[in-house]
Design a protein around this motif. Structure first.
Motif, mmCIF file in Angstrom:
data_model
loop_
_atom_site.group_PDB
_atom_site.id
_atom_site.type_symbol
_atom_site.label_atom_id
_atom_site.label_comp_id
_atom_site.label_asym_id
_atom_site.label_seq_id
_atom_site.Cartn_x
_atom_site.Cartn_y
_atom_site.Cartn_z
ATOM 1 N N MET A 197 0.827 -1.199 0.000
ATOM 2 C CA MET A 197 0.000 0.000 0.000
ATOM 3 C C MET A 197 0.867 1.258 0.000
ATOM 4 N N LYS A 198 2.166 1.098 -0.208
ATOM 5 C CA LYS A 198 3.061 2.244 -0.112
ATOM 6 C C LYS A 198 2.789 3.245 -1.239
ATOM 7 N N GLN A 226 0.164 4.416 -2.304
ATOM 8 C CA GLN A 226 -0.892 5.385 -2.039
ATOM 9 C C GLN A 226 -0.334 6.702 -1.515
ATOM 10 N N ARG A 227 0.744 6.589 -0.766
ATOM 11 C CA ARG A 227 1.330 7.805 -0.207
ATOM 12 C C ARG A 227 1.864 8.719 -1.302
ATOM 13 N N TRP A 228 2.299 8.085 -2.393
ATOM 14 C CA TRP A 228 2.883 8.885 -3.482
ATOM 15 C C TRP A 228 1.871 9.224 -4.563
ATOM 16 N N ILE A 276 -0.954 10.919 -4.680
ATOM 17 C CA ILE A 276 -1.452 12.290 -4.851
ATOM 18 C C ILE A 276 -0.352 13.235 -5.362
ATOM 19 N N PRO A 277 0.831 13.245 -4.701
ATOM 20 C CA PRO A 277 1.886 14.109 -5.266
ATOM 21 C C PRO A 277 2.239 13.741 -6.699
ATOM 22 N N ALA A 320 -0.238 15.021 -9.040
ATOM 23 C CA ALA A 320 -0.213 16.482 -9.118
ATOM 24 C C ALA A 320 0.866 16.958 -10.082
ATOM 25 N N LEU A 351 0.896 20.141 -12.579
ATOM 26 C CA LEU A 351 1.814 21.261 -12.373
ATOM 27 C C LEU A 351 2.556 21.599 -13.661
ATOM 28 N N LEU A 360 1.635 21.021 -16.738
ATOM 29 C CA LEU A 360 0.703 21.649 -17.679
ATOM 30 C C LEU A 360 0.441 23.105 -17.295
ATOM 31 N N LEU A 361 0.251 23.301 -15.996
ATOM 32 C CA LEU A 361 -0.029 24.644 -15.483
ATOM 33 C C LEU A 361 1.152 25.572 -15.784
ATOM 34 N N GLY A 362 2.353 25.054 -15.519
ATOM 35 C CA GLY A 362 3.547 25.863 -15.754
ATOM 36 C C GLY A 362 3.686 26.207 -17.222
ATOM 37 N N TRP A 363 3.384 25.244 -18.077
ATOM 38 C CA TRP A 363 3.493 25.482 -19.522
ATOM 39 C C TRP A 363 2.443 26.500 -19.959
ATOM 40 N N LEU A 400 0.668 28.732 -18.181
ATOM 41 C CA LEU A 400 0.678 30.080 -17.608
ATOM 42 C C LEU A 400 1.825 30.927 -18.135
ATOM 43 N N THR A 401 2.856 30.290 -18.672
ATOM 44 C CA THR A 401 3.976 31.081 -19.174
ATOM 45 C C THR A 401 3.780 31.448 -20.644
#
Lengths: 196, 427
Positions: free
Chosen positions: A1-2, A4-6, A8-9, A12, A16, A18-21, A23-24
């Motif tokens: 189950m390890k 699961q900890r990773w 979400i990040p 993300a 991130l 896509l957002l960075g691309w 917004l610039t």
């Protein structure tokens, strides 16, 4: 189950990136498909009454400048065009004004007031404007000797744009050259040859 | 009036009948055809294309001239036998993918179409995993006492129950010693409490064992290393997010420059009006009274009119300024002394949003007096703040600084000149 900890990040991260691309980027610039392609031909009446087609200028470097008398930015731009004509006409630069959504009388008065001896054609019905994918005036297309669009300026020209692109435009090859030919830096003085 | 009807009908009939004869006029023109299916197709194509001169409007919905011309083009192409897709393709070849109101499903664009479904699936997965976990927790064997009386949740309640049972056993012994309980009852009650105590002790051992096991069950808090790595992951993600935000919004986040406005790169158009208002002095109302008296005596006193116009303008009384300045211009339209009146008119026009008219008036002023500093100043301001033509603005400000005597405006013009040069170089 390890994992699961990773989870979400890790999920993300692409967001991130896509957002960075996104917004610039400048959301207002719209990439035009036209540069590198053959300039759409037109045959239109000039303000003086005779007809003019782009094909008749083939083999020459042409600035196709869309303008209107109601366009404020075109006023300042006209000065730039006047000085470009003065500086580059003996090297073979031609200018063609295309009057957009305007009356013949208004356009005539505007030219009479501000000068400029290049031909201006009336685009009744905006067919040529649509052919050139016009967003608004002023807009200028740098058409090379090979009949291809080298560069498209959205908004008013300034002397920096002229100095950057007109020498390249004058150096374009006469025959059916590819867009890459410009990079070879041909001399500005070479004799243009007409396309058969 | 009624008698003209036949004539009008005749003209209408002739023009309709002659239209197809005129080879130059395509059938496509502005008038819609009568075929409702064809019109529906035109509308469908027009609403799938974006109007280039509008903000978020389709060609179908836009009243702009270009959109109407585009609609004509659509109609002409459809009438010539092109399919709706071919027509759209034509517009894409001119305007790029941008022109489509609905992006095509292909390449990178596919993500727009797929991501919602991906998100939906991911959400369903999260719900499924969560529900399964809850169900598993509910089914898990409880370390409860055989009597079923206690449903021990955690160590604390178990320990409390254990203490209570021990106390109860002691009480039973005391009752028996005091003679209030016979031996048979004592044996029965002691056995009941002892059985439960054993069960509680067993449950307590289980709880201890589980809490020492590393990450035994998903519902248990993760162990030290797991917790820290998860926190680190979150910190990294948040840090990256902040970095992206700061980098991309740097322009908006940066400190506002001197004279800048909240919208960042836009130049303040309110600046010139403020500048005017700052120049008013306490003696102005006295001077206004004097000048008004002069004009009442002689309404053709142009210098008085112009000076009055200047003070009115400086005090923000635009209507009065407009009145006296137009009067002065009407009296002496081409006198160099009217140049100032033209400048005032220009400023009033510009402040009302009439940039074009404002520039014309100021041009006229400069025609009358080529080096009038006021005219140069305001012309520069209009190019600077109105047209945002920094190159022209810089030239005009340079001209102003060359001809104007140094005064309160000099520093301001220098500042604007620098700003214009920077903006011009940045382009």
């Amino acid at each position: 189950m390890k994992w699961q900890r990773w989870a979400i990040p890790a999920s993300a991260l692409p967001v991130l990136v896509l957002l960075g691309w996104g917004l610039t980027r400048d959301a207002r610039t719209v990439p035009s498909p036209l540069p590198g392609k053959a300039a759409p031909d037109f045959r239109l009446q000039t303000l003086k009454g005779d007809s003019l087609s782009l094909t008749s200028l083939k083999g020459q470097a042409v600035l196709v400048n869309f303008w209107a008398s109601w366009c404020l930015a075109c006023r300042a731009e006209h000065q730039v065009l006047l000085s470009a004509a003065k500086r580059y006409s003996d090297q073979g630069l031609k200018i063609v004004g295309v009057v957009y959504e305007d009356s013949r009388d208004n356009a005539r008065a505007w030219i009479a007031e501000r000068g400029g001896d290049w031909p201006n054609v009336l685009d009744v019905g905006s067919r040529t404007a649509i052919e050139y994918g016009l967003f608004g005036v002023p807009e200028t297309f740098f058409v090379g000797r090979d009949g291809r669009i080298l560069y498209k300026q959205i908004g008013p020209l300034d002397s920096a744009v002229i100095e950057r692109w007109v020498p390249k435009l004058l150096a374009t090859g006469g025959s059916a050259a590819s867009a890459d030919t410009f990079a070879e830096g041909r001399s500005a003085g070479h004799v243009p040859t007409r396309r058969p | 009036m009624l008698r003209r009807w036949p004539l009008l009908l005749l003209i209408a009939w002739v023009s309709v009948a002659a239209a197809p004869l005129a080879g130059q006029i395509p059938i496509d023109s502005a008038t819609p055809t009568r075929d409702p299916r064809f019109e529906a197709t035109v509308r469908e194509v027009a609403s799938s294309l974006r109007c280039p001169v509008c903000q978020n409007n389709s060609v179908e919905d836009s009243p702009s001239l270009l959109a109407q011309d585009m609609k004509k083009e659509i109609r002409a192409r459809l009438a010539a036998g092109e399919t709706p897709d071919q027509v759209r393709k034509y517009f894409v070849s001119r305007y790029g993918e941008w022109v489509l109101t609905k992006p095509t499903a292909g390449g990178f664009n596919l993500s727009i179409w797929l991501l919602p479904f991906v998100a939906l699936l991911a959400g369903a997965l999260v719900v499924w995993v969560a529900v399964r976990r809850w169900v598993r927790q509910g089914d898990a064997p409880r370390p409860a006492a055989a009597s079923g009386e206690a449903t021990p949740g955690d160590g604390a309640t178990l320990r409390a129950r254990k203490a209570a049972l021990q106390a109860s056993l002691q009480d039973l012994e005391a009752e028996f010693a005091a003679g209030r309980l016979d031996a048979r009852d004592l044996a029965l009650l002691t056995e009941r409490d002892q059985t439960e105590l054993n069960a509680v002790n067993e449950a307590l051992r289980n709880v201890k064992k589980e809490s020492t096991k590393p990450a035994a069950r998903a519902s248990q808090p993760v162990s030290g290393f797991g917790r820290w790595s998860a926190r680190l992951g979150w910190a990294v993600a948040l840090g990256a997010f902040a970095l992206v935000l700061v980098l991309s919004l740097r322009g908006s986040v940066a400190a506002r420059s001197e004279g800048g406005v909240i919208t960042g790169s836009q130049t303040a158009s309110a600046a010139p009006v403020e500048m005017e208002l700052q120049q008013t002095g306490p003696l102005d109302s006295l001077r206004i009274a004097q000048l008004e008296a002069r004009i009442r005596r002689d309404s053709t006193d142009v210098p008085a009119l112009i000076e009055l116009g200047h003070i009115y303008l400086a005090q923000g009384m635009l209507q009065k300024a407009w009145l006296v300045d137009t009067l002065a211009i009407r009296l002496q339209p081409d006198a160099p002394s009217s140049a100032e009146a033209f400048v005032h008119i220009g400023m009033i026009l510009w402040s009302q949003g009439e940039t074009d008219g404002g520039l014309k008036a100021i041009d006229k002023a400069l025609y009358l007096r080529p080096e009038l500093p006021e005219a140069l100043l305001y012309r520069g301001i209009i190019y600077f703040a109105g047209l945002q033509d920094m190159r022209a603005a810089a030239q005009i400000f340079e001209h102003y600084l060359a001809v104007a005597p140094p005064d309160a405006n000099t520093a301001r013009v220098r500042a604007m000149l620098n700003a214009a040069r920077q903006a011009g170089a940045g382009k």
